[in-house]
Design an enzyme around this catalytic site. Structure first.
Site, mmCIF file in Angstrom:
data_model
loop_
_atom_site.group_PDB
_atom_site.id
_atom_site.type_symbol
_atom_site.label_atom_id
_atom_site.label_comp_id
_atom_site.label_asym_id
_atom_site.label_seq_id
_atom_site.Cartn_x
_atom_site.Cartn_y
_atom_site.Cartn_z
ATOM 1 N N TYR A 198 0.847 -1.196 0.000
ATOM 2 C CA TYR A 198 0.000 0.000 0.000
ATOM 3 C C TYR A 198 0.880 1.243 0.000
ATOM 4 O O TYR A 198 1.826 1.332 0.782
ATOM 5 C CB TYR A 198 -0.889 0.001 1.254
ATOM 6 C CG TYR A 198 -1.837 1.178 1.347
ATOM 7 C CD1 TYR A 198 -2.850 1.346 0.417
ATOM 8 C CD2 TYR A 198 -1.726 2.107 2.376
ATOM 9 C CE1 TYR A 198 -3.732 2.423 0.508
ATOM 10 C CE2 TYR A 198 -2.601 3.183 2.476
ATOM 11 C CZ TYR A 198 -3.604 3.330 1.532
ATOM 12 O OH TYR A 198 -4.479 4.394 1.630
ATOM 13 N N ASP B 257 9.168 2.831 0.204
ATOM 14 C CA ASP B 257 8.081 3.462 0.939
ATOM 15 C C ASP B 257 8.231 3.060 2.405
ATOM 16 O O ASP B 257 7.829 1.979 2.815
ATOM 17 C CB ASP B 257 6.732 3.011 0.371
ATOM 18 C CG ASP B 257 5.559 3.571 1.171
ATOM 19 O OD1 ASP B 257 5.800 4.236 2.195
ATOM 20 O OD2 ASP B 257 4.408 3.325 0.778
ATOM 21 N N LYS C 55 3.520 8.724 9.110
ATOM 22 C CA LYS C 55 3.304 8.095 10.414
ATOM 23 C C LYS C 55 4.268 8.597 11.508
ATOM 24 O O LYS C 55 4.091 9.719 11.963
ATOM 25 C CB LYS C 55 3.295 6.576 10.251
ATOM 26 C CG LYS C 55 2.174 6.175 9.272
ATOM 27 C CD LYS C 55 1.801 4.730 9.228
ATOM 28 C CE LYS C 55 0.513 4.559 8.432
ATOM 29 N NZ LYS C 55 0.592 3.854 7.196
HETATM 30 C C1 LIG Z 1 -0.021 4.348 5.825
HETATM 31 C C2 LIG Z 1 0.798 4.130 4.618
HETATM 32 C C3 LIG Z 1 0.746 5.008 3.523
HETATM 33 C C4 LIG Z 1 -0.256 6.131 3.424
HETATM 34 O O1 LIG Z 1 -0.076 7.090 4.399
HETATM 35 P P1 LIG Z 1 -1.309 8.074 4.765
HETATM 36 O O2 LIG Z 1 -0.719 9.022 5.744
HETATM 37 O O3 LIG Z 1 -2.390 7.184 5.314
HETATM 38 O O4 LIG Z 1 -1.728 8.728 3.505
HETATM 39 C C5 LIG Z 1 1.635 4.812 2.484
HETATM 40 N N1 LIG Z 1 2.519 3.804 2.513
HETATM 41 C C6 LIG Z 1 2.590 2.932 3.534
HETATM 42 C C7 LIG Z 1 3.614 1.857 3.514
HETATM 43 C C8 LIG Z 1 1.720 3.050 4.614
HETATM 44 O O5 LIG Z 1 1.771 2.153 5.596
#
Ligand SMILES: *Cc1c(COP(=O)(O)O)cnc(C)c1O
Length: 428
Positions: free
Chosen positions: A144, A239, A267
Site C-alpha cells: 500500500y 516506501d 506516520k
Molecule cells: C499508511 C501508509 C501510507 C499512506 O499514508 P497516509 O498518511 O495514510 O496517507 C503509504 N505507505 C505505507 C507503507 C503506509 O503504511
C-alpha cells in the site's frame, strides 16, 4: 465489556459521514460489529466512550511508537500553537526537523515535507517520472502506498478488505502505467523490466511489507531490486511510511544495509500529526519546484504544529537509540508467548515479525506475499478479534494488518495479552 455508547455514536456518524468513518480501515466491515469511539489515550492504553480501557496494538496505525500523548510531543504542540498555527511562510522549525531526519536516515541529502504518506508516495513517483523521463512504475501486489490513483492497483489492507483492488474512478489510462509484481519474487520483476525496456521510471516497494500483515523481505530481495534498478536506469523508491523511524533510526535502509534512491515517510515522522515526507540525494531533489521542473506544493505543508510534533518525536528517538532494541525485545516476547498458547490450543497459525511489527495469520503456510497472506482463515480471525475486544485488547479490525508495538507497553501488558489470547483461542 460493553460498547453501547460507541454503537450509538456510530449510528449518528453514519448519517453524516459515508460509512460513519473518515478512513475505511476504521470501519468493522471485515469483522462485523461497530467501531469503538475513542475518548482519550495515554501510553499503551485507549479509553473509549463507554468507559472501557483497552490495550492498543494499532497505535494510530503506526505513528505512536512511544505511546499515546507522549509528553514532549504534547508540550511541543501546545507551546507552538500559542505562536500561531499556520503561516504559509517558512519557519526555522522546518529546517530543524529536515536536518535531524537527514542525520538519522542514511543516503539522503534533502527532504520535503507534505501532509500524509499518500502525498509523499504520489510526489515521489512524479519526481521519479520527471527525473527519468519515463512513465511506468512497478509496484507489488499487497503493498500500500496511499490512495492516489496510480497505486490503487492491488493495494493491500483497506483495499483488500473491501474487495475493490482496482477502485472505480481510477482510469484505465492511469492503471496501464502501473505494472504489478509479486512481493519477494525477483524473477517476476525481471520479466516486467524485460517486457518494458527503457520505460520504467521507478520500482516502489514497502521494504518490509506491512499492509498485508507483516511480511519481511526474503534474503536477497531488496539487494536484487537495488541491482536491477541500477542496471536499468530505474529509481528504487522505498516506501518507509510505516517502517521509517520505527524499525531503526534510519529505517529499513539502515536495518538491511540496502539504499534506495527516494524514500517516503509518514506516520512516526509526524508524531501523531498529519505529516509525510520524501527524500533523496540532492541531484534528484533539485528536480523539484522551485529549483526544477517537477511541480509539488501544499498550503499546510511544513505546518508548524505538525513540524513541532515531528521534531519532538525524532529528537526523542535520536536521543535514545536503545528504544529500537526494547521494541524488538517486547515484540519477540509477545510473539513467543502467542506461539506457545496457540500451539497448546492446537490452532493452525503463522506468526510473522520484524522489529516492532508483528502479524498473526490463521494459516499453516509461510506468509511471504499477497497470495499467501490471502489464504488466512477470516472466520477464525473474526472470533479472535471480537474475543480480544471483550478482554480489553484492541487489534486492527482486519486480518491483513500488522500490530504495532510501542515503548509504552509493559511486560505485564504483554503477559495479559498472551493470557487473553490463550483464553480466546480455546473457544475457536
Ligand atoms: C499508511 C501508509 C501510507 C499512506 O499514508 P497516509 O498518511 O495514510 O496517507 C503509504 N505507505 C505505507 C507503507 C503506509 O503504511
Amino acid at each position: 465489556m460493553l460498547y453501547k455508547r460507541s454503537s450509538q455514536l456510530f449510528a449518528d456518524a453514519e448519517k453524516v459521514i459515508p460509512g460513519g468513518v473518515n478512513s475505511p480501515v476504521r470501519a468493522f466491515k471485515a469483522v462485523g460489529g461497530t467501531p469503538i469511539f475513542v475518548k482519550s489515550a495515554k501510553g499503551a492504553y485507549l479509553y473509549d466512550e463507554d468507559g472501557n480501557k483497552l490495550i492498543d496494538y494499532i497505535n494510530s496505525w503506526g505513528p505512536m511508537v512511544l505511546g499515546h500523548a507522549y509528553e514532549p510531543v504534547v508540550e511541543a504542540v501546545i507551546e507552538r500553537a500559542k505562536l500561531g498555527t499556520s503561516f504559509g511562510m517558512p519557519t526555522e522549525l522546518e529546517t530543524q526537523i529536515a536536518a535531524l531526519a537527514i542525520k538519522m536516515v542514511p543516503n539522503i541529502d534533502k527532504i520535503r515535507f507534505v501532509n500524509s504518506g499518500t502525498e509523499a508516495c504520489m510526489s515521489a513517483i512524479r519526481l521519479a517520472r520527471g527525473y527519468t523521463k519515463r512513465d511506468k512504475i512497478i509496484k507489488f501486489a499487497g503493498c500500500y502506498h496511499g490512495h492516489s490513483d496510480s497505486f490503487l492497483i492491488q493495494a493491500g489492507s483497506g483495499a483488500i478488505t473491501f474487495g475493490s483492488p482496482n477502485s472505480p474512478g481510477v482510469t484505465a489510462g492511469t492503471a496501464k502505467d502501473t505494472l504489478l509484481a509479486r512481493y519477494n519474487d525477483l524473477d517476476n520483476v525481471v520479466e516486467l523490466i524485460t517486457a518494458n525496456p527503457n520505460e520504467i521510471a521507478a520500482i516502489i516497494v514497502e521494504p518490509v511489507a506491512g499492509n498485508m500483515g507483516c511480511i519481511p523481505p526474503k534474503e536477497g530481495f531488496l539487494e536484487g531490486l537495488r541491482q536491477l534498478c541500477t542496471d536499468n536506469g530505474i529509481l528504487l523508491i522505498f516506501d518507509e511510511v510505516m517502517t521509517g523511524f520505527r524499525l531503526a533510526a534510519g529505517g529499513v535502509q539502515e536495518l538491511v544495509g540496502v539504499t534506495s534512491d527516494i524514500v517516503c515517510f509518514g506516520k512516526v515522522i509526524g508524531g501523531g500529526l498529519p505529516v509525510g515526507a520524501f527524500a533523496a540525494r540532492a541531484e534528484i531533489m533539485n528536480y523539484l519546484a522551485p529549483l526544477g521542473p517537477v511541480y509539488q506544493a501544499g498550503t499546510l505543508s511544513g505546518n508548524p504544529l505538525a513540524m513541532a510534533a515531528g521534531l519532538a518525536m525524532l529528537q526523542a528517538l535520536d536521543a535514545d537509540r536503545d528504544v529500537f532494541n526494547r521494541l524488538k525485545d517486547k515484540t519477540a516476547y509477545l510473539a513467543a508467548g502467542i506461539d506457545r498458547v496457540l500451539r497448546n490450543n492446537n490452532v493452525v497459525f503463522t506468526i510473522n515479525t520484524i522489529g516492532s511489527m508483528i502479524s498473526v495469520h490463521f494459516d499453516e503456510n509461510a506468509v511471504v506475499d499477497f497470495q499467501t497472506a490471502a489464504k488466512g482463515d477470516n472466520e477464525t480471525f473474526k472470533k479472535f478479534f471480537h474475543g480480544l475486544l471483550q478482554e480489553g485488547i484492541y487489534i486492527a479490525p482486519s486480518a491483513y494488518e500488522t500490530w504495532f508495538i510501542t515503548d509504552a507497553l509493559t511486560y505485564e501488558d504483554l503477559d495479559f495479552t498472551i493470557q487473553a489470547i490463550d483464553k480466546v483461542s480455546k473457544t475457536f
